[in-house]
Design an enzyme around this catalytic site. Structure first.
Site, PDB file in Angstrom:
ATOM      1  N   ASP A  27       0.823  -1.205   0.000  1.00 35.16           N
ATOM      2  CA  ASP A  27       0.000   0.000   0.000  1.00 35.16           C
ATOM      3  C   ASP A  27       0.862   1.264   0.000  1.00 35.16           C
ATOM      4  OD1 ASP A  27      -2.421   1.350  -0.038  1.00 35.16           O
ATOM      5  OD2 ASP A  27      -2.591   1.392   2.155  1.00 35.16           O
ATOM      6  N   HIS A  44       2.088   3.499  -9.138  1.00 39.53           N
ATOM      7  CA  HIS A  44       1.907   2.059  -9.378  1.00 39.53           C
ATOM      8  C   HIS A  44       3.099   1.494 -10.153  1.00 39.53           C
ATOM      9  CE1 HIS A  44      -1.948   2.250  -7.589  1.00 39.53           C
ATOM     10  NE2 HIS A  44      -2.530   2.920  -8.553  1.00 39.53           N
ATOM     11  N   LEU A 138      11.234 -20.203  -4.959  1.00 32.20           N
ATOM     12  CA  LEU A 138      10.305 -19.281  -4.272  1.00 32.20           C
ATOM     13  C   LEU A 138       8.944 -19.429  -4.917  1.00 32.20           C
ATOM     14  CD1 LEU A 138       9.699 -16.788  -2.378  1.00 32.20           C
ATOM     15  CD2 LEU A 138      10.296 -15.354  -4.339  1.00 32.20           C
TER      16      LEU A 138
HETATM   17  C1  IPE Z   1      -5.379  -2.841  -0.202  1.00 34.55           C
HETATM   18  O1  IPE Z   1      -5.052  -1.502  -0.326  1.00 34.55           O
HETATM   19  C2  IPE Z   1      -5.321  -3.526  -1.529  1.00 34.55           C
HETATM   20  C3  IPE Z   1      -4.008  -3.648  -2.153  1.00 34.55           C
HETATM   21  C4  IPE Z   1      -2.863  -3.251  -1.681  1.00 34.55           C
HETATM   22  C5  IPE Z   1      -4.018  -4.302  -3.422  1.00 34.55           C
HETATM   23  P1  IPE Z   1      -6.167  -0.374  -0.470  1.00 34.55           P
HETATM   24  O2  IPE Z   1      -5.442   0.916  -0.573  1.00 34.55           O
HETATM   25  O3  IPE Z   1      -7.113  -0.704  -1.570  1.00 34.55           O
HETATM   26  O4  IPE Z   1      -6.942  -0.484   0.920  1.00 34.55           O
HETATM   27  P2  IPE Z   1      -7.913   0.551   1.633  1.00 34.55           P
HETATM   28  O5  IPE Z   1      -8.926   0.976   0.615  1.00 34.55           O
HETATM   29  O6  IPE Z   1      -7.068   1.717   2.079  1.00 34.55           O
HETATM   30  O7  IPE Z   1      -8.480  -0.179   2.804  1.00 34.55           O
HETATM   31  C1  IPE Z   2      -1.680   0.174  -3.369  1.00 35.94           C
HETATM   32  O1  IPE Z   2      -1.427   1.524  -3.344  1.00 35.94           O
HETATM   33  C2  IPE Z   2      -1.855  -0.357  -4.781  1.00 35.94           C
HETATM   34  C3  IPE Z   2      -3.196  -0.870  -5.085  1.00 35.94           C
HETATM   35  C4  IPE Z   2      -4.212  -0.884  -4.273  1.00 35.94           C
HETATM   36  C5  IPE Z   2      -3.390  -1.405  -6.415  1.00 35.94           C
HETATM   37  P1  IPE Z   2      -2.612   2.570  -3.342  1.00 35.94           P
HETATM   38  O2  IPE Z   2      -2.982   2.884  -4.756  1.00 35.94           O
HETATM   39  O3  IPE Z   2      -3.723   2.110  -2.485  1.00 35.94           O
HETATM   40  O4  IPE Z   2      -1.902   3.838  -2.696  1.00 35.94           O
HETATM   41  P2  IPE Z   2      -2.535   4.876  -1.676  1.00 35.94           P
HETATM   42  O5  IPE Z   2      -3.044   4.096  -0.506  1.00 35.94           O
HETATM   43  O6  IPE Z   2      -3.632   5.594  -2.400  1.00 35.94           O
HETATM   44  O7  IPE Z   2      -1.383   5.772  -1.326  1.00 35.94           O
HETATM   45 MG    MG Z   3      -4.148   2.358  -0.506  1.00 35.59          MG
END
Ligand code: IPE
Ligand code: IPE
Ligand code: MG
Length: 257
Positions: A27, A44, A138
């Site tokens: 995240d 990303h 792995l």
């Molecule tokens: C969880 O992250 C999903 C992934 C890392 C793929 P999110 O950013 O979607 O989670 P929330 O919405 O903050 O709970």
């Molecule tokens: C996690 O990073 C990646 C996915 C959920 C695909 P985020 O896109 O949720 O990044 P933040 O939380 O908005 O910073």
């Molecule tokens: Mg996120």
């Protein structure tokens, strides 16, 4: 808990207790990009590079299984452009990385409801799984369109179908019958859960599988997560006392669950 003792000899520098299976909620990509005044998609892309660094560190450290949360069943709620960009990124990453993963001894597997993905992505996923199925160094599990509740529901459905067919007695269903239907049940249990990006939540990642997992949260945003950050999490894990419901005295006396 001494299940990891056999790994103590992998590297002299390795901690005495090492996780066999690390599961990561990657995240913070969006905030990483935002801090640089760049579109979220750039975050990303940077996140995809961090995935490679993390795989390398797991290979170096002899970790057996790495499960990465790439796209949750709730991430479809994001703006259409972001979802589209993520799908393109997955497609390109699969095309680019699969040969390298094959060469490095990584076996790739996807977990989640894949019917929702475009046919070209599904065929790339199947190809990556097929090509790398003989690898053993792995095990890399990519959770894509995955939800912990979906996972439990699909396991319940599988047992319900067997009960309806008369194969099993529904009155005898217990957790030992459900467990093999849950994703990743053929692999060692996830023993270290890591979430980057500062949030302290599970966000519908592995639910069943986290029952006795050690939880580790870091403020580091995923694109900045590197080998040193992974090793800090592994070192933290090494210091945990896993009791599985028993007392500290029982553990000290060598009891195992
Ligand atoms: C969880 O992250 C999903 C992934 C890392 C793929 P999110 O950013 O979607 O989670 P929330 O919405 O903050 O709970
Ligand atoms: C996690 O990073 C990646 C996915 C959920 C695909 P985020 O896109 O949720 O990044 P933040 O939380 O908005 O910073
Ligand atoms: Mg996120």
């Amino acid at each position: 808990m001494n299940a990891d003792v056999s790994h103590a000899a992998v590297s002299p520098a390795a901690p005495a207790r090492k996780p066999r299976h690390i599961a990561i909620v990657m995240d913070g990509n969006g905030r990483w990009a935002q801090a640089r005044h760049r579109p979220r998609t750039i975050g990303h892309r940077a996140g995809a590079r961090a995935v490679n660094a993390c795989i390398d560190a797991c290979l170096d450290d002899g970790i057996e299984v790495l499960t990465l949360f790439a796209f949750s069943s709730e991430n479809w709620r994001r703006p259409k452009e972001e979802v589209g960009a993520l799908m393109q990124l997955f497609l390109r990453a699969l095309d680019r990385e699969v040969d390298e993963l094959l060469r490095r001894g990584v076996r790739v597997r996807f977990v989640g409801e894949r019917a929702a993905f475009a046919p070209e992505l599904r065929s790339r996923m199947a190809r990556a799984e097929e090509l790398t199925r003989g690898n053993t160094r792995l095990h890399l599990c990519i959770a894509a369109n995955y939800g912990g509740r979906w996972d439990i529901a699909q396991a319940a459905r599988a047992l319900a179908l067997r009960a309806a067919a008369g194969d099993i007695d529904p009155a005898r269903i217990d957790e030992h019958m459900l467990a093999p239907q849950i994703a990743l049940s053929d692999l060692p249990d996830a023993d270290l859960f890591i979430r980057t990006g500062g949030e302290r939540r599970i966000s519908n990642f592995l639910l069943w599988q986290l029952a006795y997992c050690e939880l580790y949260f870091t403020d580091i945003l995923w694109p900045d997560f590197d080998a040193a950050a992974l090793r800090a999490a592994i070192a933290d894990f090494a210091g945990r006392e896993r009791r599985f419901g028993m007392t500290a005295a029982q553990i000290a006396a060598g009891a195992t669950p």
